[in-house]
Motif scaffolding. Structure first.
Motif, PDB file in Angstrom:
ATOM      1  N   HIS A 100      -3.109  17.083 -19.114  1.00  0.00           N
ATOM      2  CA  HIS A 100      -2.171  17.712 -20.042  1.00  0.00           C
ATOM      3  C   HIS A 100      -2.693  17.590 -21.469  1.00  0.00           C
ATOM      4  O   HIS A 100      -2.212  16.796 -22.254  1.00  0.00           O
ATOM      5  CB  HIS A 100      -0.801  17.043 -19.904  1.00  0.00           C
ATOM      6  N   HIS A 118       7.965  23.061 -19.308  1.00  0.00           N
ATOM      7  CA  HIS A 118       6.596  23.456 -19.635  1.00  0.00           C
ATOM      8  C   HIS A 118       5.685  23.244 -18.411  1.00  0.00           C
ATOM      9  O   HIS A 118       4.888  24.111 -18.064  1.00  0.00           O
ATOM     10  CB  HIS A 118       6.087  22.655 -20.830  1.00  0.00           C
ATOM     11  N   CYS A 119       5.823  22.064 -17.778  1.00  0.00           N
ATOM     12  CA  CYS A 119       5.107  21.820 -16.515  1.00  0.00           C
ATOM     13  C   CYS A 119       6.097  21.948 -15.368  1.00  0.00           C
ATOM     14  O   CYS A 119       6.130  22.970 -14.691  1.00  0.00           O
ATOM     15  CB  CYS A 119       4.466  20.438 -16.523  1.00  0.00           C
TER      16      CYS A 119
HETATM   17 ZN   LIG Z   1       3.749  20.253 -19.744  1.00  0.00          ZN
END
Ligand SMILES: [Zn+2]
Ligand SMILES: [Zn+2]
Length: 571
Positions: free
Chosen positions: A323, A335-336
């Motif tokens: 990341h 986001h992930c």
């Molecule tokens: Zn992320």
């Protein structure tokens, strides 16, 4: 979609196995590389020939819960311990211990303007392309990225002795031919603009030139410092509670005393030189904390299982990338993948994870990066139209309804997209739990000054005069947008940068009308759009509707990930 049923009736799942790359690897190297997350992340900065890691049973993943912290407070309902270097300190149940930053230095980053990626074996082609751009006056060169990741697919005595069979899960090692390495992003962006104008499709790859570091102190419940070191690890037999976690919008009270997590909690330096709180946890236990944070726990079983398999595949893919210089594989928000530890876990979602243990989306025996988003808007998009990545035969534009294969060979015209976005065609993701899904079709009004501020935050073009979609993907998502301003114009490539430049629009699948403002000169803008998220891969709302309509999780996955099957990566 029904047509997939026949193609697809495996009685038992094959083990993901086509690419055994090291059946009898030198035992020393296996022992060294039966790696945990932090060894794996370190491999991302190693020379090309050392970019192979093998993860053992059980697979552990590092999740970033928070970054930018001066201190981290941890407690537990049972005794726990804190480890600083080789020093282990026992803590009693209910005590609050603190990891406090003493000093820290940020990572030094660089921005590489990539031209093309090459396989590790294509070094000479990469060097030759870089040579051509050097002749044109660019500071061009070649850098290595990515890792090759294998796993030991079953727990056995052999895996402990370093003689186990190893299955290749991912190999994203590549050589990037680049047009320059820059200390700041603005200079890289100028280079990108010049290259786009020259007909290239460059992208910016951020790299860590020198990692972050610092000193963190362990403070006991009495406020006295006990030890200090480069990082601190808290562990316990039961869950650990991390205090001061940000509240949840819907249930703020429930989390004000922190959140509980299985596995270890690490205080490590993030890329800004502050503390990151990292949860190191077994992959299956991690997924139990992801599914209920991503979708409603009331979803049908088939939708839950489909997401569990997709999320497992996506996690394993992300484990081979890290990341952006942070000390974790994935962050804990959308986001992930959204992840809430033990806080939202329930029986239905835990069962969905357990019932699919080890299962991943596979094609030709290899792992597919099974990305997903909330609402595709009626058509999913091919991956290369959304991110700077190669085309993937499993991640291709698809109509989000039954019985349709890949549907178009050419992107739709502006006229067709406009008519389609102003209509309300049937699709799996059109209907929400109670009536129309509000993300299926949406309208956003934006005042001229609001749009100007959003655009000029990244691009200095002055007051915006026109937004011109120049290229669209097969679903209609904009790939290339020209923004014409009073001071100049800019070309913005790919959906992420486009959405961000326009004030975080829900998707890049939109048409826009300029409207005269109340004073007759300033303008406002009206966006007609569809979908929420990037639009690649599985559509979560669509999967819910498909499950309600009676489709099984394997059918759902085969619909969104073309030509794939479900395989077991480990037992
Ligand atoms: Zn992320
Ligand atoms: Zn959809």
């Amino acid at each position: 979609m029904r047509s997939h049923l026949r193609a697809w009736a495996p009685r038992s799942l094959a083990l993901l196995s086509t690419a055994v790359f090291a059946a009898t690897p030198p035992s020393a190297s296996v022992r060294m590389s039966l790696s945990g997350p932090f060894e794996r992340l370190a491999a991302l900065h190693a020379p090309m020939e050392r970019r192979t890691v093998i993860v053992g049973h059980p697979i552990r993943v590092a999740v970033g819960l928070k970054v930018g912290q001066p201190a981290v407070r941890v407690t537990a309902r049972q005794p726990f311990e804190a480890k600083v270097g080789v020093v282990v300190i026992k803590a009693l149940s209910g005590e609050i211990w603190t990891a406090r930053r003493v000093a820290g230095a940020p990572a030094r980053t660089e921005f590489v303007v990539a031209l093309r990626s090459f396989r590790p074996s294509e070094r000479s082609s990469a060097l030759s392309l870089a040579g051509q751009w050097r002749q044109r006056g660019y500071q061009a060169g070649v850098v290595a990225t990515g890792i090759r990741m294998g796993i030991v697919p079953r727990l056995s005595r052999e895996s402990a002795t370093g003689k186990a069979r190893v299955v290749l899960l991912h190999d994203n090692r590549c050589l990037l031919a680049h047009a320059g390495r820059f200390k700041n992003e603005a200079a890289a962006a100028d280079c990108v603009q010049a290259l786009i104008s020259a007909g290239q499709s460059p992208w910016i790859q951020e790299r860590i030139a020198a990692p972050q570091g610092g000193i963190v102190a362990l403070i006991g419940p009495d406020g006295r410092e006990r030890s200090r070191g480069e990082h601190i690890t808290f562990s316990s037999r039961g869950p650990l509670r991390v205090l001061d976690m940000p509240g949840d919008d819907t249930r703020p009270r429930r989390f004000q005393n922190g959140r509980e997590y299985q596995g270890a909690i690490h205080a490590r330096f993030d890329r800004t030189g502050q503390l990151a709180v990292v949860n190191e946890i077994e992959l299956e236990a991690y997924l139990r904390g992801v599914i209920p944070a991503e979708i409603p726990t009331s979803d049908p079983d088939a939708a839950i299982r489909a997401l569990a398999v997709a999320a497992r595949s996506e996690t394993l893919s992300k484990m081979s990338r890290g990341h952006a210089g942070q000390p974790f594989d994935l962050c804990a928000d959308s986001h992930c993948q959204a992840y809430s530890g033990l806080a939202q876990q329930c029986r239905a979602t835990n069962m969905g994870v357990d019932a699919t243990r080890g299962e991943v989306v596979a094609r030709a025996g290899g792992l597919v990066e099974a990305v997903y988003c909330d609402t595709c808007g009626g058509r999913t998009e091919s991956i290369e139209n959304v991110w700077s990545t190669d085309a993937n035969p499993s991640l291709v534009a698809t109509e989000d309804r039954p019985g349709r294969g890949p549907f178009l060979s050419l992107p739709p015209t502006e006229d067709l997209v406009t008519r389609w976005l102003h209509s309300n065609p049937p699709a799996f993701c059109r209907d929400g739990a109670t009536g129309q899904n509000p993300m299926y079709r949406w309208t956003v009004e934006m005042s001229g000054p609001t749009l100007d501020a959003a655009v000029n935050a990244a691009y200095n073009v002055g007051r915006v005069r026109a937004l011109e979609p120049l290229e669209r993907g097969l679903s209609g998502r904009i790939k290339l947008l020209r923004v014409v301003g009073e001071k100049g114009q800019v070309l913005i490539q790919k959906e992420g940068p486009i959405r961000k430049a326009l004030g975080n629009l829900r998707s890049a699948l939109f048409v826009v009308e300029a409207r005269p403002g109340p004073d007759g000169t300033s303008r406002s803008w009206r966006f007609h759009g569809a979908g929420w998220g990037h639009g690649v891969g599985l559509c979560q709302t669509g999967a819910r509707a498909a499950a309600r309509a009676g489709f099984g999780y394997r059918e759902i996955l085969a619909h969104y990930f073309r030509g794939t099957t479900v395989a077991r990566a480990y037992l």
